[in-house]
Design an enzyme around this catalytic site. Structure first.
Site, PDB file in Angstrom:
ATOM      1  N   GLU A  10       0.843  -1.200   0.000  1.00  0.00           N
ATOM      2  CA  GLU A  10       0.000   0.000   0.000  1.00  0.00           C
ATOM      3  C   GLU A  10       0.879   1.251   0.000  1.00  0.00           C
ATOM      4  O   GLU A  10       0.794   2.088   0.899  1.00  0.00           O
ATOM      5  CB  GLU A  10      -0.921   0.004   1.222  1.00  0.00           C
ATOM      6  CG  GLU A  10      -1.802  -1.213   1.371  1.00  0.00           C
ATOM      7  CD  GLU A  10      -2.970  -1.222   0.395  1.00  0.00           C
ATOM      8  OE1 GLU A  10      -3.111  -0.244  -0.379  1.00  0.00           O
ATOM      9  OE2 GLU A  10      -3.732  -2.194   0.401  1.00  0.00           O
ATOM     10  N   HIS A  29      -5.288  -3.582  -9.123  1.00  0.00           N
ATOM     11  CA  HIS A  29      -6.620  -3.090  -9.500  1.00  0.00           C
ATOM     12  C   HIS A  29      -6.611  -2.569 -10.940  1.00  0.00           C
ATOM     13  O   HIS A  29      -7.543  -2.817 -11.715  1.00  0.00           O
ATOM     14  CB  HIS A  29      -7.060  -1.970  -8.546  1.00  0.00           C
ATOM     15  CG  HIS A  29      -7.805  -2.458  -7.344  1.00  0.00           C
ATOM     16  ND1 HIS A  29      -9.166  -2.581  -7.301  1.00  0.00           N
ATOM     17  CD2 HIS A  29      -7.363  -2.878  -6.129  1.00  0.00           C
ATOM     18  CE1 HIS A  29      -9.551  -3.037  -6.118  1.00  0.00           C
ATOM     19  NE2 HIS A  29      -8.458  -3.214  -5.375  1.00  0.00           N
ATOM     20  N   HIS A  65      -8.189  -9.310  -2.901  1.00  0.00           N
ATOM     21  CA  HIS A  65      -8.029  -8.906  -1.508  1.00  0.00           C
ATOM     22  C   HIS A  65      -7.690 -10.088  -0.605  1.00  0.00           C
ATOM     23  O   HIS A  65      -6.995  -9.923   0.403  1.00  0.00           O
ATOM     24  CB  HIS A  65      -9.282  -8.180  -1.029  1.00  0.00           C
ATOM     25  CG  HIS A  65      -9.309  -6.738  -1.433  1.00  0.00           C
ATOM     26  ND1 HIS A  65      -9.091  -5.710  -0.552  1.00  0.00           N
ATOM     27  CD2 HIS A  65      -9.468  -6.151  -2.652  1.00  0.00           C
ATOM     28  CE1 HIS A  65      -9.133  -4.563  -1.196  1.00  0.00           C
ATOM     29  NE2 HIS A  65      -9.366  -4.802  -2.465  1.00  0.00           N
TER      30      HIS A  65
END
Length: 337
Positions: A10, A29, A65
């Site tokens: 992240e 993504h 995820h």
């Protein structure tokens, strides 16, 4: 170690070197969202995976995820289990945990306005347009904890509440080590424990992991007009942050006969945990358990999920601590409501 791993997965402006670490999660993504036109040859619009609001429409969202979660899980499982000194809260003992109210869910019809989602024209009179959806909700309940403080003076306690599935899909009872990765954090808050007996009450609506329903456009407009007319302040502080799950989804659905879950309440030493002063008096009314306090340090020094985030080699060893309570509760679903 987990900070470095977080910078890899992240990456953000807070990362020490964003060019080096990249952003595995966000890039994934984009890759999945642009499969139809990966090189932008046909100038196609971005796929649903590239938008926060629509990503869950794609089944690959959940696979992605789960993959990301498993990376963190693998790291956590590589760490040594917690020691006695890290888990125990000397002089503090949980005497009883009680749920006041039914843990009961139901589906409700929710009507919301679509006035802000359609085109308007000066030549056409406004018509009220709304839609109705069926959504899960639950009855309000309180968690009550009776605690004895034998330290001879006031101590600050961090109260952590977890709800874990008791059985797997084959109705086999989980050990705590097997089921801990399926637990949800229901709440986390701070309380001052006075010497002797203490009674703690916490409403489900006050959970620090959830946020209230976002007000409709119409209600915002009405409140703003009323504030202007009265010369009062337009107060929307309780909706200032959208982080956290909706409060109505605090409980899993359960079933009509009552689905068994394990309720775990942990009291840890707040003098070692709290990163912000005065948390026992003011939590800023925010979903700080997931996102911290806006403009401040994350309030908890302990890792997310403590002490269930690391390997539990022997459940009996963990349950021997007087500052930890494990009980079985049932969540009911009212299908006739």
């Amino acid at each position: 170690g987990i900070d470095v791993l977080g910078d890899v997965i992240e990456s953000s402006t807070y990362s020490p070197n964003t060019q080096y670490y990249g952003a595995l999660h966000n890039m994934a993504h984009k890759v999945l969202g642009r499969q139809g036109d990966p090189h932008n040859k046909f100038n196609m619009p971005p796929g649903v995976m590239e938008h926060f609001e629509t990503a869950t429409r794609d089944p690959s969202f959940f696979r992605l995820h789960k993959y990301m979660d498993n990376i963190f899980k693998e790291h956590k499982d590589s760490l040594p289990h917690y020691t006695k000194d890290e888990v125990e809260f000397p002089g503090v003992a949980i005497d009883k945990v009680h749920i006041d109210g039914d843990l009961k869910t139901f589906f409700e019809d929710f009507e919301f306005s679509l006035a802000n989602a359609v085109d308007q024209s000066d030549n056409v009179e406004d018509v009220a347009i709304s839609a109705v959806v069926s959504r899960l909700n639950h009855e309000p309940f309180d968690i009550e904890v009776d605690v004895t403080n034998n330290n001879g003076g006031d101590v600050l306690a961090t109260v952590r509440v977890y709800l874990c599935p008791r059985r797997n899909a084959n109705e086999v009872i989980y050990s705590l080590n097997e089921g801990r990765w399926h637990c949800i954090e229901m709440d986390k808050f701070w309380r001052t424990l006075h010497s002797g007996s203490n009674h703690i009450e916490r409403k489900s609506s006050a959970s620090s992991t959830t946020s209230p329903d976002i007000p409709s456009f119409e209600s915002i407009h009405e409140k703003s007009e009323a504030a202007l007319a009265d010369g009062t302040e337009f107060d929307m502080h309780e909706f200032s942050r959208g982080c956290g799950i909706p409060n109505r989804l605090l409980l899993p659905k359960g079933n009509e006969i009552g689905m068994e879950f394990v309720l775990i309440v942990v009291l840890s030493d707040g003098s070692k945990d709290a990163a912000v002063e005065g948390l026992e008096n003011d939590e800023s009314g925010e979903s700080h358990a997931q996102c911290g306090i806006h403009g401040s340090t994350y309030p908890d020094k302990r890792p997310l999920g403590f002490p269930l985030d690391r390997d539990i080699p022997n459940e009996i060893d963990l349950l021997q601590f007087s500052n930890l309570d494990k009980s079985v509760v049932k969540v009911y679903h009212d299908s006739k409501r």
